[in-house]
Enzyme design. Structure first.
Site, short mmCIF file in Angstrom:
data_model
loop_
_atom_site.label_atom_id
_atom_site.label_comp_id
_atom_site.label_asym_id
_atom_site.label_seq_id
_atom_site.Cartn_x
_atom_site.Cartn_y
_atom_site.Cartn_z
N PRO A 74 -19.14 20.02 -23.58
CA PRO A 74 -18.32 20.03 -22.36
C PRO A 74 -18.42 21.36 -21.60
O PRO A 74 -18.33 22.44 -22.18
CB PRO A 74 -16.91 19.79 -22.88
CG PRO A 74 -17.12 18.99 -24.12
CD PRO A 74 -18.37 19.53 -24.74
N CYS A 75 -18.60 21.25 -20.27
CA CYS A 75 -18.81 22.43 -19.45
C CYS A 75 -17.51 23.04 -18.93
O CYS A 75 -17.50 24.18 -18.44
CB CYS A 75 -19.71 22.09 -18.27
SG CYS A 75 -18.95 20.95 -17.07
N GLN A 76 -16.40 22.31 -19.03
CA GLN A 76 -15.16 22.77 -18.40
C GLN A 76 -14.72 24.16 -18.85
O GLN A 76 -14.22 24.94 -18.02
CB GLN A 76 -14.04 21.75 -18.65
CG GLN A 76 -14.18 20.46 -17.87
CD GLN A 76 -15.06 19.44 -18.61
OE1 GLN A 76 -15.69 19.78 -19.61
NE2 GLN A 76 -15.08 18.21 -18.12
N SER A 79 -17.13 26.37 -16.70
CA SER A 79 -17.43 26.04 -15.32
C SER A 79 -16.72 26.99 -14.36
O SER A 79 -15.56 27.35 -14.55
CB SER A 79 -16.99 24.60 -15.02
OG SER A 79 -17.14 24.31 -13.65
#
Length: 289
Positions: A74-76, A79
């Site tokens: 997951p990039c969150q 980001s």
């Protein structure tokens, strides 16, 4: 070596890595995602084993050995559009992926994430972890426009390789791992350009920069279904078009005003560019063979 190389997917989403693997002539053996909508799409589009559960609940012993493990955690947490919590974000799941990598120890590991992982130190953590298991690592920052997209979308592609790892003996036969003949895999050879150059003011610049030309799709008038030019749904002004990619209009893209709209938006936002993964898989295939 005649057998096809095998791939395992983590954080598979809508299957961008798996699609690219099949383009390259590799065999996906298993894929994992916790999202039921993504898993339904994976089952619909592929014929291999889909594991629908949180990655933290996976016992590596239940996974077949593979030559390549791929996936974009997951990039969150990293980001630039997020909260910037990094390793403190509950969605920081690299340790979960590394736990499986360490247990199965494939020849190659391919990881994709946002460039924020460089500045917040998470990329360094990934490299340290992989090197501790005997892998040699190399990271590349490559934009989507490198494979012809009309937007930049920089992403960090981390490749880890252990030349001392023997090729896996994952099973290569049986219905579970056969790709269904009805699910044809199209090769990424002829890109489709959906930009109507006769109405787009920057057409000359795009032609020079991307060597893009008007496609057969446009000449046959099929593009009306994607919101370009006269449409049965009304004439959509050229200035509201955000991107020439199908389903990426500014506002509600054509066909996304259905019950699964939010799910499709999330899937696309989290998706990788399979044309880029395809190039990495081709390279890995040449090394392992």
């Amino acid at each position: 070596m005649n057998r096809r190389l095998t791939v395992g997917g983590l954080f598979s989403g809508d299957g961008g890595f798996e699609l690219a693997a099949q383009w390259a002539g590799l065999t996906p053996v298993w894929s994992n995602d916790f999202n039921k909508h993504c898993c339904a799409k994976l089952r619909r589009n592929f014929g291999h084993r889909i594991i629908e559960k949180d990655i933290n609940e996976i016992d590596p012993n239940e996974l077949e050995s593979v030559d390549i493990i791929c996936g974009g955690d997951p990039c969150q947490p990293s980001s630039l559009a997020g909260l910037g919590k990094g390793t403190e974000d509950h969605r920081y799941n690299w340790p979960a992926k590394f736990r499986i990598v360490r247990a199965l120890h494939p020849s190659f590991v391919l990881n994709e994430n946002v460039v924020g992982t460089i500045t917040n130190g998470i990329l360094d953590r990934k490299i340290d972890d992989l090197e501790s298991e005997g892998y040699t690592c190399q990271a590349y920052t490559i934009p989507a426009e490198a494979v012809g997209a009309l937007h930049r979308r920089d992403r960090v592609w981390l490749v880890a390789y252990d030349p001392n790892r023997k090729l896996s003996e994952a099973r290569q036969s049986g219905e579970k791992n056969k790709h269904s003949p009805s699910k044809e895999v199209r090769q990424p050879i002829e890109p489709v350009d959906l930009w109507p150059f006769d109405t787009y003011p920057d057409s000359q610049r795009l032609h020079q920069q991307h060597n893009a030309t008007q496609s057969k799709v446009l000449s046959e008038g099929v593009s009306r279904y994607f919101g370009f030019g006269p449409s049965a749904h009304g004439n959509i002004s050229r200035d509201i078009i955000e991107s020439g990619i199908i389903r990426m209009l500014n506002g509600l893209p054509e066909g996304m005003d259905y019950a699964d709209r939010n799910n499709r938006i999330a899937e696309m936002g989290n998706a990788i560019v399979p044309q880029l993964a395809y190039e990495f898989f081709l390279w890995m295939k040449s090394i392992l063979k």
